[in-house]
Design a protein around this motif. Structure first.
Motif, PDB file in Angstrom:
ATOM      1  N   HIS A  94       5.358  -5.301  12.120  1.00  0.00           N
ATOM      2  CA  HIS A  94       4.875  -3.908  12.209  1.00  0.00           C
ATOM      3  C   HIS A  94       4.548  -3.565  13.662  1.00  0.00           C
ATOM      4  O   HIS A  94       3.486  -3.052  13.990  1.00  0.00           O
ATOM      5  CB  HIS A  94       3.658  -3.691  11.294  1.00  0.00           C
ATOM      6  CG  HIS A  94       3.565  -2.304  10.744  1.00  0.00           C
ATOM      7  ND1 HIS A  94       3.464  -1.189  11.559  1.00  0.00           N
ATOM      8  CD2 HIS A  94       3.566  -1.831   9.475  1.00  0.00           C
ATOM      9  CE1 HIS A  94       3.393  -0.109  10.793  1.00  0.00           C
ATOM     10  NE2 HIS A  94       3.475  -0.463   9.527  1.00  0.00           N
TER      11      HIS A  94
ATOM     12  N   HIS B  14       0.852  -1.190   0.000  1.00  0.00           N
ATOM     13  CA  HIS B  14       0.000   0.000   0.000  1.00  0.00           C
ATOM     14  C   HIS B  14       0.888   1.241   0.000  1.00  0.00           C
ATOM     15  O   HIS B  14       2.097   1.143   0.231  1.00  0.00           O
ATOM     16  CB  HIS B  14      -0.966  -0.019   1.197  1.00  0.00           C
ATOM     17  CG  HIS B  14      -0.329   0.166   2.538  1.00  0.00           C
ATOM     18  ND1 HIS B  14       0.645  -0.677   3.044  1.00  0.00           N
ATOM     19  CD2 HIS B  14      -0.515   1.116   3.495  1.00  0.00           C
ATOM     20  CE1 HIS B  14       1.003  -0.266   4.240  1.00  0.00           C
ATOM     21  NE2 HIS B  14       0.326   0.829   4.540  1.00  0.00           N
TER      22      HIS B  14
ATOM     23  N   ASP C  16       5.767   4.846   4.979  1.00  0.00           N
ATOM     24  CA  ASP C  16       6.679   3.895   5.633  1.00  0.00           C
ATOM     25  C   ASP C  16       6.815   2.588   4.853  1.00  0.00           C
ATOM     26  O   ASP C  16       7.612   1.723   5.217  1.00  0.00           O
ATOM     27  CB  ASP C  16       6.257   3.614   7.098  1.00  0.00           C
ATOM     28  CG  ASP C  16       4.843   3.085   7.247  1.00  0.00           C
ATOM     29  OD1 ASP C  16       3.961   3.464   6.454  1.00  0.00           O
ATOM     30  OD2 ASP C  16       4.607   2.286   8.177  1.00  0.00           O
ATOM     31  N   HIS C  17       6.087   2.458   3.732  1.00  0.00           N
ATOM     32  CA  HIS C  17       6.190   1.260   2.899  1.00  0.00           C
ATOM     33  C   HIS C  17       6.733   1.535   1.500  1.00  0.00           C
ATOM     34  O   HIS C  17       7.046   0.600   0.771  1.00  0.00           O
ATOM     35  CB  HIS C  17       4.831   0.559   2.816  1.00  0.00           C
ATOM     36  CG  HIS C  17       4.406   0.043   4.152  1.00  0.00           C
ATOM     37  ND1 HIS C  17       4.496  -1.273   4.512  1.00  0.00           N
ATOM     38  CD2 HIS C  17       3.947   0.705   5.253  1.00  0.00           C
ATOM     39  CE1 HIS C  17       4.097  -1.414   5.767  1.00  0.00           C
ATOM     40  NE2 HIS C  17       3.758  -0.231   6.239  1.00  0.00           N
TER      41      HIS C  17
ATOM     42  N   HIS D 112      -4.773  -0.777  12.457  1.00  0.00           N
ATOM     43  CA  HIS D 112      -3.869  -1.926  12.639  1.00  0.00           C
ATOM     44  C   HIS D 112      -4.486  -2.919  13.614  1.00  0.00           C
ATOM     45  O   HIS D 112      -5.099  -2.526  14.605  1.00  0.00           O
ATOM     46  CB  HIS D 112      -2.526  -1.482  13.223  1.00  0.00           C
ATOM     47  CG  HIS D 112      -1.599  -0.870  12.226  1.00  0.00           C
ATOM     48  ND1 HIS D 112      -0.675  -1.604  11.517  1.00  0.00           N
ATOM     49  CD2 HIS D 112      -1.453   0.407  11.813  1.00  0.00           C
ATOM     50  CE1 HIS D 112       0.006  -0.807  10.722  1.00  0.00           C
ATOM     51  NE2 HIS D 112      -0.442   0.430  10.872  1.00  0.00           N
TER      52      HIS D 112
ATOM     53  N   ASP E 291      -0.187  -4.052   7.852  1.00  0.00           N
ATOM     54  CA  ASP E 291      -1.067  -2.881   7.812  1.00  0.00           C
ATOM     55  C   ASP E 291      -2.519  -3.232   7.498  1.00  0.00           C
ATOM     56  O   ASP E 291      -3.136  -2.674   6.586  1.00  0.00           O
ATOM     57  CB  ASP E 291      -0.523  -1.848   6.821  1.00  0.00           C
ATOM     58  CG  ASP E 291       0.774  -1.241   7.321  1.00  0.00           C
ATOM     59  OD1 ASP E 291       1.728  -2.010   7.505  1.00  0.00           O
ATOM     60  OD2 ASP E 291       0.831  -0.017   7.545  1.00  0.00           O
TER      61      ASP E 291
HETATM   62 ZN   LIG Z   1       2.862   0.746   7.922  1.00  0.00          ZN
END
Ligand SMILES: [Zn+2]
Ligand SMILES: [Zn+2]
Length: 238
Positions: free
Chosen positions: A208, A59, A63-64, A186, A155
């Motif tokens: 995560h 996604h 942070d990804h 989350h 996520d």
């Molecule tokens: Zn994340």
């Protein structure tokens, strides 16, 4: 966490030193990374990874995706563009967030990318069969990926019943578990444990993880049989 002096952030245990969530999948012929985090460069240097055939995205949260620029090292060594696979939402975001990569006039040295927009149709990279599926990150559709007996989900906080059926039968699942307190997008540790039990998956590794979850050693002791906290550098043979 920047600026934090909690027990996790000041821990001397390497398993409490968590970079952002990502995995590398390797077969005898093929190497794939899921997500290019802001730590992607450090993560690849840390394992001395010299080969990468493709990137799969889950996604478009920063942070990804933030480390995508650093795939250019592989462009130089492998002398070809990187194959990148993402759902429609993520593909559009990549074009915005990395506009210079997709510009008509490109300056030298930037990443070269073959962007493939994918849906939930199974596909193969090298000798690795891949089944993408959609899970929910509050209201955002996120891709999880199943590789035969191995399933990776990050996520998410909700999974539709028909997707649970696609995941059932996995031997190992990597699943996000942020902390114990409820979160809008989350799974909590409790929710993640319950889902693993509902799906009857024998081995689970939680990822995560926020510093709010607590120290690796202490949380690990409290998990049911077959469930573990993931940690940086963990390797699994599937
Ligand atoms: Zn994340
Ligand atoms: Zn996210």
């Amino acid at each position: 966490m920047i600026g934090c002096s909690c027990a996790v952030c000041t821990s001397g245990n390497p398993k409490d030193k968590r970079l952002r969530s990502s995995i590398l999948i390797e077969s005898p012929t093929t190497t794939i990374v899921i997500d290019t985090t802001p730590d992607f460069r450090c993560q690849m240097l840390r394992v001395h990874n010299t080969k990468l055939d493709a990137v799969l995205f889950t996604h478009p949260h920063k942070d990804h995706i933030a480390g995508l620029d650093d795939i250019r090292a592989y462009n130089f060594f492998q002398q070809k563009p990187m194959d990148v696979y993402a759902n429609a939402l993520t593909a559009e975001a990549l074009k915005h967030e990395f506009a210079y990569v997709f510009a008509d006039k490109k300056y030298p040295g930037i990443p070269q990318i073959n962007l493939h927009t994918i849906d939930e149709t199974p596909f193969v990279i090298g000798d690795i069969p891949i089944q993408p599926f959609t899970v929910w990150h509050h209201k955002m559709p996120v891709f999880g990926y199943r590789f035969q007996k191995f399933t990776y989900i990050t996520d998410a906080n909700r999974i539709d019943d028909h997707v649970k059926e696609m995941i059932a039968g996995s031997g190992i699942i990597v699943l996000n578990a942020l902390r114990r307190e409820k979160h809008i997008s989350h799974f909590t540790l409790g929710e993640a444990i319950a889902l693993v039990q509902e799906l009857k998956i024998p081995n689970a590794y939680f990822t995560h993880i926020s510093h709010q979850l607590g120290k690796h050693e202490e949380v690990e002791k409290q998990l049911p049989p077959g469930s573990h906290l993931g940690y940086d550098g963990l390797q699994l043979l599937v």
